[in-house]
Design an enzyme around this catalytic site. Structure first.
Site, PDB file in Angstrom:
ATOM      1  N   ALA A   1       0.839  -1.209   0.000  1.00 60.28           N
ATOM      2  CA  ALA A   1       0.000   0.000   0.000  1.00 60.28           C
ATOM      3  C   ALA A   1       0.870   1.253   0.000  1.00 60.28           C
ATOM      4  O   ALA A   1       0.546   2.249   0.623  1.00 60.28           O
ATOM      5  CB  ALA A   1      -0.922  -0.006   1.216  1.00 60.28           C
TER       6      ALA A   1
ATOM      7  N   ARG B   1      -4.131   9.246  -8.569  1.00 51.55           N
ATOM      8  CA  ARG B   1      -5.373   9.438  -9.330  1.00 51.55           C
ATOM      9  C   ARG B   1      -6.603   9.629  -8.442  1.00 51.55           C
ATOM     10  O   ARG B   1      -7.642  10.070  -8.919  1.00 51.55           O
ATOM     11  CB  ARG B   1      -5.574   8.264 -10.296  1.00 51.55           C
ATOM     12  CG  ARG B   1      -4.709   8.424 -11.535  1.00 51.55           C
ATOM     13  CD  ARG B   1      -5.226   7.567 -12.645  1.00 51.55           C
ATOM     14  NE  ARG B   1      -4.722   6.210 -12.532  1.00 51.55           N
ATOM     15  CZ  ARG B   1      -5.328   5.150 -13.058  1.00 51.55           C
ATOM     16  NH1 ARG B   1      -6.476   5.281 -13.694  1.00 51.55           N
ATOM     17  NH2 ARG B   1      -4.802   3.953 -12.933  1.00 51.55           N
TER      18      ARG B   1
END
Ligand code: UD1
Ligand code: MG
Length: 455
Positions: free
Chosen positions: A12, A18
């Protein structure tokens, strides 16, 4: 008992650019719960020896959101292989299987993880098990290059693939199970000489093959390996989650008149023979017992509704509302932190907050519990079989006894005895003929003014 122990690594550390968010990508919610927690729930059912999360930026946010996990940092994002290298200290003495998952792929079922473990346990020579899938649109996924016998030779990243390799439909989900005894030795042999200049975890396959170890593929459904990179992907994941909740509710005996318009949270609990009309939203913490009807366009959150009750249409039940058996909450009624006993009726346009209402009491249209003085909250207690007239304001703290009657339009500031009538409003009086006299006098004045202006 699985033959091999398993430790889980959740990657992670990607930037999640985005998402355009100050919040770590894996903490964005689906069905009212962070996507990371959806994944961790499945991991918990696997009961691994250890769970390690690799994070980059916003480490604090992830740390604050999880328990029973070790967090390691990857300060520079040099690729998925590099991210796994970051766990080498934490897993130094660990020799079992290592399952690599992605924090932004939240719906991997525990059964698939077990299938991967079983695939390795079945053959000691299998060094790696890759979770593949056949997406409708293979797009930019890594491609799985298989040998004639179906075993995996290597994974080629889209950026590095030839057009023949890009034509392969079997893709890499990214999830991988690796022999923990070999993992860090193999990682040391990765290079970053590729199109992205990154250390690819996927290159471990070729490294293991060079050591004469077999690599197996387990195939997943596209939906199980759905990944989230953007807000649009998040909405897509939410839609997928909602579809699953609706199907599960109907399978458990709930009627959804128009399933696509009902929204669930991860922990919504509906008993059988519940009917949900269109446009109903369940926030977290809702429990609905048998034979309840939730009428159209109601919003519920942190609520228990007991058997046989009827809610809505257009009702708003907020945290701490506990609606008794066979009670009725009608349109435009808001209830917060209030216990309503059996058969209570609040049928129209009311606010009930910080209150207890005894069995079978009837709360008239427009009744408001005035629970807040701008600083503190106070409680309203209404006994059983009471009747509160329409448009009453009950100024808390206040107690209304069993069987008491409050006249419509009252502002109740003092306790009301059991079985008493309380009237707290201006007394009505009447002046016979006043209205007609008033009209005649005003019309004459208006005419005189108009005549003056006309001159
Ligand atoms: C990866 C796979 C690709 C696969 C695809 C599936 C590699 C080289 N490629 O590509 O074969 O089809 O996933 O979605 O593994 N991450 C880190 N640190 C890093 C880089 C990534 O923690 O330095 C994490 C990300 O947060 C993410 C996961 O690893 O959770 C995958 O990273 P991403 O950049 O999306 O990999 P892809 O290029 O999509
Ligand atoms: Mg990706």
């Amino acid at each position: 008992m699985p033959k091999h122990e398993v430790a889980v690594i959740i990657l992670a550390a990607g930037k999640g650019t985005r998402m355009k968010s100050k919040h770590h990508k894996v903490l964005h919610s689906i069905g009212g719960k962070p996507m990371l927690h959806h994944l961790l729930d499945s991991v918990r059912s696997l009961a691994p020896e250890k769970t390690v999360i690799v994070v980059g930026a916003e480490r604090d946010q992830v740390e604050a959101a999880v328990e029973d996990c070790e967090i390691v940092a990857q300060t520079e994002q040099l690729g998925t292989g590099h991210a796994v290298m970051m766990t080498s200290e934490t897993l130094e003495t660990y020799n079992g299987d290592v399952l690599v998952l992605y924090g932004d792929v939240p719906f991997i079922p525990t059964s698939l993880m077990k299938e991967m473990i079983a695939a390795r346990a079945g053959n000691d020579n299998t060094g790696i098990v890759v979770l593949g899938f056949r997406p409708k649109d293979p797009a930019r996924y890594g491609r799985l290059v298989t040998a004639e016998d179906g075993s995996l030779e290597r994974i080629v990243e889209f950026k590095d693939a030839t057009s023949a390799e890009r034509a392969i439909g079997l893709c890499n989900s990214g999830m991988m199970l690796i022999d923990g005894e070999k993992l860090f030795g193999w990682l040391d042999r990765l290079s970053n000489k590729n199109a992205a200049g990154e250390y690819y975890l996927t290159d471990l396959v070729a490294v293991a093959r060079a050591d004469k170890r077999a690599v197996a593929v387990v195939e997943a459904n596209e939906e199980d390996v759905l990944g989230i990179n953007s807000r649009e992907d998040l909405a897509h994941a939410e839609a997928h989650f909602q579809r699953k909740c609706r199907t599960a509710a109907m399978a458990a005996g709930v009627t959804l008149t128009d399933p696509d318009t009902v929204y669930f949270s991860y922990d919504t609990r509906l008993a059988s023979d519940v009917t949900i009309e269109p446009g109903v939203f369940f926030g977290p913490g809702v429990v609905i017992e048998q034979n309840v009807t939730i009428k159209a366009y109601s919003h519920l959150e942190g609520v228990r509704v007991r058997a046989g009750a009827s809610i809505g249409p257009f009702a708003r039940l907020r945290p701490g509302a506990d609606i008794g058996p066979d009670a009725k909450i009608g349109n435009f009624v808001e209830v917060k932190k209030a216990k309503l006993e059996q058969g209570v009726k609040v049928s129209h346009l009311s606010y009930i907050g910080d209150a207890v209402i005894g069995a079978n009491s009837n709360i008239g249209a427009g009744t408001i519990t005035c629970n807040y003085d701008g600083f503190l909250k106070f409680e309203t207690h209404i006994g059983a079989d009471a009747f509160i007239g329409s448009n009453s304001a009950l100024v808390a703290p206040v107690r209304i006894g069993d069987g008491a009657l409050v006249a419509a339009g009252s502002v109740i500031t003092e306790d009301v005895q059991a079985n008493a009538l309380a009237v707290a409003r201006g007394k009505q009086y009447e002046k016979a003929g006043f209205s007609a006299e008033f009209r005649t006098a005003q019309a004459a004045k208006k005419a005189a003014l108009a005549a003056k202006k006309g001159k």
